[in-house]
Scaffold this motif. Structure first.
Motif, PDB file in Angstrom:
ATOM      1  N   LEU A  98      -4.233   3.505  -0.436  1.00  0.00           N
ATOM      2  CA  LEU A  98      -5.464   2.782  -0.121  1.00  0.00           C
ATOM      3  C   LEU A  98      -6.654   3.251  -0.943  1.00  0.00           C
ATOM      4  O   LEU A  98      -7.708   2.607  -0.942  1.00  0.00           O
ATOM      5  CB  LEU A  98      -5.779   2.920   1.381  1.00  0.00           C
ATOM      6  CG  LEU A  98      -4.875   2.098   2.295  1.00  0.00           C
ATOM      7  CD1 LEU A  98      -5.023   2.551   3.749  1.00  0.00           C
ATOM      8  CD2 LEU A  98      -5.190   0.610   2.169  1.00  0.00           C
ATOM      9  N   ASN A  99      -6.509   4.380  -1.647  1.00  0.00           N
ATOM     10  CA  ASN A  99      -7.591   4.876  -2.510  1.00  0.00           C
ATOM     11  C   ASN A  99      -7.020   5.339  -3.850  1.00  0.00           C
ATOM     12  O   ASN A  99      -7.304   6.435  -4.326  1.00  0.00           O
ATOM     13  CB  ASN A  99      -8.343   6.030  -1.830  1.00  0.00           C
ATOM     14  CG  ASN A  99      -9.609   5.555  -1.133  1.00  0.00           C
ATOM     15  OD1 ASN A  99     -10.398   4.792  -1.695  1.00  0.00           O
ATOM     16  ND2 ASN A  99      -9.804   5.987   0.103  1.00  0.00           N
ATOM     17  N   SER A 100      -6.226   4.476  -4.463  1.00  0.00           N
ATOM     18  CA  SER A 100      -5.521   4.864  -5.686  1.00  0.00           C
ATOM     19  C   SER A 100      -6.471   5.170  -6.841  1.00  0.00           C
ATOM     20  O   SER A 100      -6.251   6.114  -7.604  1.00  0.00           O
ATOM     21  CB  SER A 100      -4.537   3.766  -6.094  1.00  0.00           C
ATOM     22  OG  SER A 100      -5.192   2.516  -6.240  1.00  0.00           O
ATOM     23  N   TRP A 118       6.553   6.526   9.117  1.00  0.00           N
ATOM     24  CA  TRP A 118       6.923   7.378   7.991  1.00  0.00           C
ATOM     25  C   TRP A 118       6.099   7.051   6.746  1.00  0.00           C
ATOM     26  O   TRP A 118       5.876   7.915   5.892  1.00  0.00           O
ATOM     27  CB  TRP A 118       8.407   7.210   7.672  1.00  0.00           C
ATOM     28  CG  TRP A 118       8.720   5.876   7.050  1.00  0.00           C
ATOM     29  CD1 TRP A 118       8.929   4.692   7.704  1.00  0.00           C
ATOM     30  CD2 TRP A 118       8.819   5.592   5.660  1.00  0.00           C
ATOM     31  NE1 TRP A 118       9.154   3.684   6.811  1.00  0.00           N
ATOM     32  CE2 TRP A 118       9.095   4.201   5.544  1.00  0.00           C
ATOM     33  CE3 TRP A 118       8.704   6.357   4.497  1.00  0.00           C
ATOM     34  CZ2 TRP A 118       9.257   3.564   4.320  1.00  0.00           C
ATOM     35  CZ3 TRP A 118       8.861   5.729   3.267  1.00  0.00           C
ATOM     36  CH2 TRP A 118       9.132   4.355   3.177  1.00  0.00           C
ATOM     37  N   ALA A 119       5.613   5.792   6.647  1.00  0.00           N
ATOM     38  CA  ALA A 119       4.901   5.357   5.453  1.00  0.00           C
ATOM     39  C   ALA A 119       3.414   5.712   5.486  1.00  0.00           C
ATOM     40  O   ALA A 119       2.726   5.534   4.480  1.00  0.00           O
ATOM     41  CB  ALA A 119       5.058   3.852   5.273  1.00  0.00           C
ATOM     42  N   ASP A 143       0.824  -1.205   0.000  1.00  0.00           N
ATOM     43  CA  ASP A 143       0.000   0.000   0.000  1.00  0.00           C
ATOM     44  C   ASP A 143       0.861   1.260   0.000  1.00  0.00           C
ATOM     45  O   ASP A 143       0.556   2.237  -0.684  1.00  0.00           O
ATOM     46  CB  ASP A 143      -0.934   0.024   1.207  1.00  0.00           C
ATOM     47  CG  ASP A 143      -2.081  -0.961   1.078  1.00  0.00           C
ATOM     48  OD1 ASP A 143      -2.538  -1.190  -0.060  1.00  0.00           O
ATOM     49  OD2 ASP A 143      -2.514  -1.493   2.104  1.00  0.00           O
ATOM     50  N   ALA A 144       1.953   1.228   0.756  1.00  0.00           N
ATOM     51  CA  ALA A 144       2.831   2.402   0.831  1.00  0.00           C
ATOM     52  C   ALA A 144       3.510   2.658  -0.513  1.00  0.00           C
ATOM     53  O   ALA A 144       3.593   3.803  -0.965  1.00  0.00           O
ATOM     54  CB  ALA A 144       3.872   2.212   1.929  1.00  0.00           C
ATOM     55  N   LEU A 145       3.981   1.598  -1.156  1.00  0.00           N
ATOM     56  CA  LEU A 145       4.647   1.765  -2.444  1.00  0.00           C
ATOM     57  C   LEU A 145       3.653   2.215  -3.512  1.00  0.00           C
ATOM     58  O   LEU A 145       3.980   3.061  -4.353  1.00  0.00           O
ATOM     59  CB  LEU A 145       5.321   0.460  -2.864  1.00  0.00           C
ATOM     60  CG  LEU A 145       6.146   0.508  -4.153  1.00  0.00           C
ATOM     61  CD1 LEU A 145       7.165   1.633  -4.120  1.00  0.00           C
ATOM     62  CD2 LEU A 145       6.833  -0.843  -4.391  1.00  0.00           C
ATOM     63  N   ARG A 146       2.454   1.671  -3.460  1.00  0.00           N
ATOM     64  CA  ARG A 146       1.419   2.140  -4.390  1.00  0.00           C
ATOM     65  C   ARG A 146       1.114   3.613  -4.131  1.00  0.00           C
ATOM     66  O   ARG A 146       0.892   4.392  -5.058  1.00  0.00           O
ATOM     67  CB  ARG A 146       0.148   1.314  -4.243  1.00  0.00           C
ATOM     68  CG  ARG A 146      -0.917   1.656  -5.295  1.00  0.00           C
ATOM     69  CD  ARG A 146      -2.233   0.953  -5.026  1.00  0.00           C
ATOM     70  NE  ARG A 146      -2.101  -0.490  -5.098  1.00  0.00           N
ATOM     71  CZ  ARG A 146      -2.171  -1.300  -4.060  1.00  0.00           C
ATOM     72  NH1 ARG A 146      -2.356  -0.797  -2.839  1.00  0.00           N
ATOM     73  NH2 ARG A 146      -2.058  -2.592  -4.206  1.00  0.00           N
ATOM     74  N   LEU A 177       1.451   9.214  -5.655  1.00  0.00           N
ATOM     75  CA  LEU A 177       1.900  10.558  -5.293  1.00  0.00           C
ATOM     76  C   LEU A 177       2.480  11.267  -6.506  1.00  0.00           C
ATOM     77  O   LEU A 177       2.228  12.455  -6.740  1.00  0.00           O
ATOM     78  CB  LEU A 177       2.951  10.471  -4.182  1.00  0.00           C
ATOM     79  CG  LEU A 177       3.762  11.740  -3.893  1.00  0.00           C
ATOM     80  CD1 LEU A 177       2.854  12.819  -3.308  1.00  0.00           C
ATOM     81  CD2 LEU A 177       4.905  11.433  -2.934  1.00  0.00           C
ATOM     82  N   MET A 178       3.256  10.527  -7.301  1.00  0.00           N
ATOM     83  CA  MET A 178       3.861  11.109  -8.496  1.00  0.00           C
ATOM     84  C   MET A 178       2.807  11.479  -9.531  1.00  0.00           C
ATOM     85  O   MET A 178       2.934  12.478 -10.247  1.00  0.00           O
ATOM     86  CB  MET A 178       4.858  10.124  -9.116  1.00  0.00           C
ATOM     87  CG  MET A 178       6.012   9.739  -8.211  1.00  0.00           C
ATOM     88  SD  MET A 178       7.056  11.150  -7.752  1.00  0.00           S
ATOM     89  CE  MET A 178       6.558  11.386  -6.048  1.00  0.00           C
TER      90      MET A 178
END
Length: 380
Positions: A318-320, A309-310, A25-28, A33-34
């Motif tokens: 979680l809501n991509s 931090w993540a 989830d953090a990596l997604r 974010l980008m």
């Protein structure tokens, strides 16, 4: 970094389904974010700070005109890869619960249709349904839906090694096809924008309009190599699902990362790294990078337990789907101008767009945080 507190552990337990990894989830979230404004903000910093390092980083958030590679080219492939990683967890969990493969297949098929429809809406809004010849049918969401569906079928039918052979076969066949099949008026082996086989097939067989008029990187032939990223993602999912120790999982992930990057760079000499063509070298390079990023996030977040931090990224991850469509249909930058222009107008004028982009992204994150606090997680 600091170890996670009890509150963070409680939040993680509630937000994650059993077997779900916070690192995915953090990596997604980092990836989204980008897409949701972070990449634009970094690009706008170029030429404004007077710092060569910042200018170098900013340049990595512009796509090359044709051949070549920047970090920004990695964003969409990473999402396709993570779709495969998540798929491995969801399919394995469903089968473990006794859900028949046919039910899982039908669910993923319906998801594909929904994503294709949303993708067409995204690329064409306002869409004229009475003029199908002027609709662009290739889309990011459609590609995710198709890649996930094909990968789900393969995941339930084939083992890890078989899927690797299939992906390798697709990439080799794609390379040979583009090199050996002659294009009318250009001959064989022409990998230029005008003479490549991908564009010729788009112009002759793809309905609707094409992104560049005579070419569309999200159309027909490039679907095949793109699917391989999701297949590789399922392989990474198998590694994380394995019963081996975390150290061994990390070793496998980093080994595949190194192999992918090396193969991609070597293949580049005969089949240039090219996001527009989704060249086989591009697929191998970005899949290797994706294995490395996943290994890094997994080690820090799930193995070492540093999760605070993540949280910033997980709110996004979680809501991509929500944020991907929200930044298309909601003008957060205009909202930022209305709310913050009275403050940043006192800064040098060439910084106004930077501060406005930052304000827009803050609004995006706060919107997602609101959904997170309300436990609203939209899935297809």
């Amino acid at each position: 970094m600091e170890a996670p507190s009890t509150a963070v552990q409680k939040e993680t337990k509630q937000a994650n389904a059993p077997g779900r990894l916070a690192s995915i989830d953090a990596l997604r979230g980092f990836d989204m974010l980008m897409i949701a404004g972070g990449g634009q903000f970094i690009a706008l910093l170029g030429g404004k700070t007077g710092l060569p390092f910042i200018d170098t980083v900013a340049a990595q958030f512009e796509h090359p005109a044709w051949n070549g590679f920047t970090f920004y080219d990695f964003i969409f492939p990473l999402f396709l890869f993570l779709a495969g990683t998540s798929l491995a967890f969801s399919v394995t969990g469903g089968l473990a619960k006794g859900i028949p493969p046919s039910v899982i297949r039908n669910k993923v098929f319906k998801r594909m249709l929904i994503l294709i429809a949303l993708g067409i809406l995204d690329k064409n809004a306002p869409i004229d349904i009475f003029d199908p010849a002027h609709i662009r049918y290739g889309s990011v969401l459609g590609r995710i839906g198709l890649a996930t569906f094909i990968s789900a079928i393969l995941y339930m039918k084939c083992g890890t090694t078989q899927r690797l052979y299939i992906a390798a076969g697709i990439l080799v066949a794609y390379y040979l096809t583009l090199i050996l099949v002659p294009v009318p008026g250009f001959g064989s082996g022409d990998l230029s924008f005008e003479g490549n086989l991908v564009g010729w097939i788009d112009r002759n067989f793809m309905p609707g309009i094409l992104k560049q008029g005579t070419y569309d990187e999200l159309a027909l032939l490039t679907q095949f190599p793109a699917i391989c990223l999701t297949i590789f993602g399922t392989v990474a999912g198998d590694m994380l699902l394995g019963g081996t120790k975390a150290g061994l999982k990390l070793g496998k992930l980093f080994a595949f990362a190194l192999a992918g990057i090396v193969i991609g760079l070597l293949w580049n000499f005969v089949f240039p790294v090219n996001k527009h063509l989704w060249s086989s070298s591009f697929i191998m390079l970005t899949s290797g990078m994706a294995f490395a990023m996943l290994a890094l996030f997994y080690w820090i977040i799930d193995v070492k337990g540093y999760q605070k931090w993540a949280f910033f990224f997980r709110v996004i991850g979680l809501n991509s789907l929500v944020i991907y469509l929200a930044v298309r249909f909601v003008d957060f930058n205009e909202s930022s101008r209305l709310l913050f222009a009275g403050i940043y107008k006192h800064a040098p004028e060439n910084w106004h767009e930077v501060y406005n982009a930052l304000g827009g992204f803050v609004l995006v994150w706060l919107f997602l945080y609101f959904l997170y606090r309300q436990k609203i997680f939209v899935k297809v």
